[in-house]
Scaffold this motif. Structure first.
Motif, short mmCIF file in Angstrom:
data_model
loop_
_atom_site.label_atom_id
_atom_site.label_comp_id
_atom_site.label_asym_id
_atom_site.label_seq_id
_atom_site.Cartn_x
_atom_site.Cartn_y
_atom_site.Cartn_z
N THR A 11 0.96 -0.87 0.41
CA THR A 11 0.23 0.12 -0.03
C THR A 11 0.42 1.10 0.21
OG1 THR A 11 -1.28 -0.90 1.19
CG2 THR A 11 -2.21 1.31 1.04
N ALA A 12 1.97 1.24 0.89
CA ALA A 12 3.00 2.27 0.82
C ALA A 12 3.09 2.02 -0.72
CB ALA A 12 3.78 2.53 1.23
N LEU A 13 3.78 1.28 -1.29
CA LEU A 13 4.31 1.76 -2.63
C LEU A 13 3.67 2.74 -3.32
CD1 LEU A 13 6.72 -1.81 -3.09
CD2 LEU A 13 7.96 1.12 -2.75
N VAL A 14 2.23 1.60 -3.16
CA VAL A 14 0.87 2.48 -4.49
C VAL A 14 0.91 4.45 -3.93
CG1 VAL A 14 -1.19 1.86 -5.00
CG2 VAL A 14 -0.26 0.71 -5.20
N LEU A 15 0.69 4.13 -2.76
CA LEU A 15 0.58 5.24 -2.72
C LEU A 15 1.84 6.80 -2.85
CD1 LEU A 15 -0.76 5.08 1.40
CD2 LEU A 15 -1.68 6.36 -0.93
N GLU A 16 3.10 5.84 -3.00
CA GLU A 16 4.49 6.59 -3.45
C GLU A 16 4.42 7.07 -4.89
OE1 GLU A 16 8.88 5.83 -2.77
OE2 GLU A 16 7.81 4.11 -1.93
N SER A 17 3.58 5.84 -5.44
CA SER A 17 3.92 5.72 -7.17
C SER A 17 2.76 7.21 -7.25
CB SER A 17 2.72 4.67 -7.72
OG SER A 17 2.70 5.29 -8.97
N LEU A 18 1.18 7.08 -6.20
CA LEU A 18 0.44 7.80 -6.71
C LEU A 18 0.36 9.67 -6.23
CD1 LEU A 18 -2.39 6.04 -5.31
CD2 LEU A 18 -2.73 7.18 -7.49
N LEU A 19 1.73 10.33 -4.79
CA LEU A 19 2.36 10.71 -5.19
C LEU A 19 3.29 12.07 -5.68
CD1 LEU A 19 3.09 10.47 -1.05
CD2 LEU A 19 1.71 12.50 -1.74
N SER A 20 3.95 10.37 -7.10
CA SER A 20 4.17 11.62 -7.99
C SER A 20 3.86 12.19 -9.20
CB SER A 20 5.40 10.03 -8.53
OG SER A 20 4.27 8.76 -8.98
N ALA A 21 2.80 11.62 -9.10
CA ALA A 21 2.07 12.73 -10.31
C ALA A 21 0.70 13.24 -10.16
CB ALA A 21 1.97 11.40 -11.07
N ASP A 32 5.24 0.75 -11.44
CA ASP A 32 6.37 2.09 -10.82
C ASP A 32 6.25 0.44 -9.46
OD1 ASP A 32 5.85 4.44 -12.57
OD2 ASP A 32 4.63 5.00 -10.61
N THR A 33 5.93 0.10 -9.29
CA THR A 33 5.81 -0.87 -7.53
C THR A 33 6.53 -1.47 -8.32
OG1 THR A 33 3.49 -1.36 -7.73
CG2 THR A 33 3.64 0.60 -6.71
N GLY A 34 6.40 -2.64 -8.76
CA GLY A 34 6.90 -3.77 -9.69
C GLY A 34 6.16 -4.95 -8.72
N LYS A 35 4.83 -4.53 -8.63
CA LYS A 35 3.90 -5.27 -7.92
C LYS A 35 3.29 -6.35 -8.81
CE LYS A 35 5.61 -5.53 -3.34
NZ LYS A 35 6.12 -6.11 -2.96
N LYS A 36 2.15 -7.23 -8.39
CA LYS A 36 1.42 -7.25 -9.31
C LYS A 36 -0.01 -6.79 -9.48
CE LYS A 36 3.71 -12.15 -9.04
NZ LYS A 36 3.92 -12.68 -10.93
N PRO A 37 -0.35 -7.13 -10.70
CA PRO A 37 -1.77 -6.76 -11.22
C PRO A 37 -3.28 -6.71 -9.47
CG PRO A 37 -1.77 -6.97 -12.89
CD PRO A 37 -0.51 -7.52 -11.72
N GLY A 38 -3.14 -8.24 -9.57
CA GLY A 38 -3.68 -8.50 -7.79
C GLY A 38 -3.65 -8.60 -6.66
N THR A 39 -2.33 -7.39 -7.22
CA THR A 39 -1.83 -6.38 -5.67
C THR A 39 -2.63 -5.56 -6.19
OG1 THR A 39 -0.30 -8.44 -5.02
CG2 THR A 39 -0.15 -6.13 -4.29
N VAL A 40 -1.98 -4.56 -6.93
CA VAL A 40 -2.18 -3.30 -6.73
C VAL A 40 -3.80 -3.08 -6.65
CG1 VAL A 40 -1.47 -1.37 -8.49
CG2 VAL A 40 0.79 -3.21 -8.59
N TYR A 41 -4.32 -3.26 -8.47
CA TYR A 41 -6.20 -3.03 -7.92
C TYR A 41 -6.61 -2.91 -6.67
CZ TYR A 41 -4.50 -2.25 -12.78
OH TYR A 41 -3.81 -1.51 -13.89
N ARG A 69 -7.62 3.67 -16.90
CA ARG A 69 -8.15 3.61 -15.35
C ARG A 69 -7.27 4.91 -15.30
NH1 ARG A 69 -13.27 4.16 -12.69
NH2 ARG A 69 -13.37 4.32 -10.74
N TYR A 70 -7.51 6.21 -15.11
CA TYR A 70 -6.64 6.92 -14.06
C TYR A 70 -7.09 7.52 -12.69
CZ TYR A 70 -4.43 8.08 -18.49
OH TYR A 70 -4.11 8.17 -19.92
N TYR A 71 -5.87 7.17 -11.96
CA TYR A 71 -6.24 7.54 -10.30
C TYR A 71 -5.40 8.78 -9.88
CZ TYR A 71 -7.53 2.78 -11.06
OH TYR A 71 -8.32 1.60 -10.90
N ARG A 72 -5.90 10.13 -9.20
CA ARG A 72 -5.61 10.82 -7.87
C ARG A 72 -5.68 10.79 -7.16
NH1 ARG A 72 -7.92 15.04 -7.53
NH2 ARG A 72 -10.05 15.48 -8.33
N LEU A 73 -4.63 11.18 -6.32
CA LEU A 73 -4.85 11.11 -5.14
C LEU A 73 -5.12 11.95 -4.71
CD1 LEU A 73 -3.72 9.69 -2.05
CD2 LEU A 73 -1.55 11.00 -2.70
N LEU A 74 -6.36 12.44 -3.62
CA LEU A 74 -6.31 13.91 -3.37
C LEU A 74 -5.80 14.72 -1.85
CD1 LEU A 74 -10.69 12.47 -3.36
CD2 LEU A 74 -9.62 13.31 -4.85
#
Length: 110
Positions: A11-21, A32-41, A69-74
């Motif tokens: 989760t921290a890796l996903v948050l870090e990716s979201l913070l980058s853009a 970015d995270t190196g994790k599988k889609p079954g973990t990230v989605y 699907r684009y994601y944006r950290l609020l």
């Protein structure tokens, strides 16, 4: 915005990716995270349900292939996300401990 409770390293890796853009598409977060889609989605779905992330489907029809699907950290979640990323980095760096080695003077940290 709901409390996430325990934040896993993934989760921290996903948050870090979201913070980058400002906005990141799902497969880019996977890369970015190196994790599988079954973990990230599932993490993205949980973040979206908790009100941390807003997801939107691509509207442009110029690009061939499936819609992205684009994601944006609020904005409200950004400071908390930074805290979680920092805390995870701190845990990871403190988990790396020197390996003891034996030399002529006895045991020592290497």
């Amino acid at each position: 915005m709901k409390n996430l409770g325990r934040v896993t390293p993934a989760t921290a890796l996903v948050l870090e990716s979201l913070l980058s853009a400002d906005s990141v598409w799902g497969l880019q977060i996977v890369k970015d995270t190196g994790k599988k889609p079954g973990t990230v989605y599932p993490i993205l779905e949980r973040l979206e349900a908790a009100g941390w992330v807003q997801g939107e489907w691509e509207t442009s029809e110029e690009r061939k292939g499936p819609r992205r699907r684009y994601y944006r950290l609020l904005a409200d979640a950004r400071p908390l996300a930074r805290d979680f990323v920092r805390a995870q980095r701190s845990k990871a760096s403190s988990a790396v401990r020197p390996t003891p080695a034996f030399n002529e003077g006895g045991w020592s940290a290497v």
